[in-house]
Design an enzyme around this catalytic site. Structure first.
Site, PDB file in Angstrom:
ATOM      1  N   GLY A  59       2.387  -6.125   1.237  1.00 23.21           N
ATOM      2  CA  GLY A  59       0.926  -6.423   0.356  1.00 23.21           C
ATOM      3  C   GLY A  59       1.386  -6.583  -1.116  1.00 23.21           C
ATOM      4  O   GLY A  59       0.380  -7.507  -1.652  1.00 23.21           O
TER       5      GLY A  59
ATOM      6  N   GLU B 101       7.313  -5.708   7.739  1.00 21.75           N
ATOM      7  CA  GLU B 101       6.582  -5.290   8.914  1.00 21.75           C
ATOM      8  C   GLU B 101       7.263  -5.292  10.153  1.00 21.75           C
ATOM      9  O   GLU B 101       7.536  -4.192  10.957  1.00 21.75           O
ATOM     10  CB  GLU B 101       5.302  -5.884   8.817  1.00 21.75           C
ATOM     11  CG  GLU B 101       4.084  -5.556   7.860  1.00 21.75           C
ATOM     12  CD  GLU B 101       4.535  -6.451   6.684  1.00 21.75           C
ATOM     13  OE1 GLU B 101       3.749  -6.479   5.791  1.00 21.75           O
ATOM     14  OE2 GLU B 101       5.386  -7.320   6.526  1.00 21.75           O
TER      15      GLU B 101
ATOM     16  N   ALA C   1       0.964  -1.441  -0.039  1.00 22.85           N
ATOM     17  CA  ALA C   1       0.049  -0.030   0.012  1.00 22.85           C
ATOM     18  C   ALA C   1       0.906   1.247   0.016  1.00 22.85           C
ATOM     19  O   ALA C   1       1.807   1.183   0.617  1.00 22.85           O
ATOM     20  CB  ALA C   1      -0.846   0.141   1.211  1.00 22.85           C
TER      21      ALA C   1
ATOM     22  N   GLU D 101       1.732 -10.498  -0.867  1.00 24.72           N
ATOM     23  CA  GLU D 101       0.588 -11.039  -1.048  1.00 24.72           C
ATOM     24  C   GLU D 101      -0.183 -10.925  -2.056  1.00 24.72           C
ATOM     25  O   GLU D 101      -0.688 -11.960  -2.539  1.00 24.72           O
ATOM     26  CB  GLU D 101      -0.395 -10.686   0.270  1.00 24.72           C
ATOM     27  CG  GLU D 101      -1.580 -11.160   0.401  1.00 24.72           C
ATOM     28  CD  GLU D 101      -2.513 -10.889   1.652  1.00 24.72           C
ATOM     29  OE1 GLU D 101      -3.232 -11.771   2.017  1.00 24.72           O
ATOM     30  OE2 GLU D 101      -1.904  -9.953   2.374  1.00 24.72           O
TER      31      GLU D 101
END
Length: 256
Positions: free
Chosen positions: A107, A130, A64, A110
């Site tokens: 992300g 993260e 993001a 993912e």
């Protein structure tokens, strides 16, 4: 040029992230555009397979775009809901091939794992930054990583933030093929063409059967009916497959 390009080539839909200067980070506008793309792929019976790729050599996607903020009220979930991170999960009914290069982080990692087939450039670096960055939000990527990689490999990535290169990803079964970046789209297209050579309705029924029974105990999955596969027995493509086999020729699928 749009930040998310969508176009068709025969029965193949191409979805391309196109913000290379921002390492293809997904902002709210891209999130909505991706949702529109997945919905169109699911809706259009003439689309049999999709290819997800990204512009530029540096990154597939770094997740993001945190600089743009997040509108929770209108959020479609990262990747247009394909990942389901912090929002609704969109299940793509058609097979998805991902062509990945450079950084595939958070992300973005993912998003790649949502594909059914992953082709990676030799430059690819998969990562979960993260914990290393001290930023923990939604953890959908961790749930997928622990299911798609060996436990200790996934946990090492999660706990340390260390990245996984393309060669190691191949050895652990995360990706299907590793190629030079110059050959990335050629390889992804070849995988898409291999899929379109099969019956599209059979492929879709098989994918849904796998996804819907994936977390069931094997004996329960084996003992249950699956309606889309049963319905396929009455399609034109099923009859064409039988005729082509008897006549020793390639079938001509119609998706009906």
């Amino acid at each position: 040029m749009s930040d998310v390009e969508f176009f068709l080539q025969g029965h193949v839909a191409h979805v391309k992230l196109n913000r290379p200067k921002s390492l293809n980070a997904i902002d709210p506008g891209m999130d909505k555009a991706l949702l529109d793309a997945w919905n169109e792929i699911n809706r259009d019976a003439n689309i049999w397979v999709a290819v997800l790729s990204a512009e530029g050599e540096r990154a597939f996607c770094v997740g993001a775009d945190v600089s743009k903020g997040t509108d929770r009220a209108s959020r479609m979930a990262l990747g247009g809901g394909l990942t389901g991170i912090g929002g609704p999960l969109v299940t793509l009914k058609k097979p998805l091939v991902a062509a990945v290069q450079g950084y595939a982080l958070g992300g973005g990692f993912e998003l790649a794992m949502c594909a059914d087939i992953i082709v990676a450039a030799s430059t690819t670096q998969f990562g979960l930054p993260e914990t290393k960055a001290g930023i923990m939000g939604e953890c959908g990527v961790m749930h997928r990583a622990i299911r798609q990689l060996p436990y200790h490999i996934a946990m090492a990535m999660i706990l340390t933030g260390d990245r996984l290169n393309a060669a190691d990803a191949l050895s652990h079964g995360l990706v299907n093929e590793v190629v030079d970046h110059a050959n990335l789209m050629e390889s992804a297209t070849r995988w898409a063409e291999k899929i379109t050579a099969a019956s599209p309705l059979a492929v879709q029924a098989a994918k849904m059967a796998v996804l819907q029974r994936l977390d069931w105990p094997l004996e329960v999955a084996l003992a249950t009916r699956f309606e889309p596969i049963e319905e396929y027995a009455f399609t034109e493509d099923r009859q064409e497959g039988a005729r082509a086999f008897a006549e020793k020729r390639k079938p001509e699928w119609r998706g009906r």
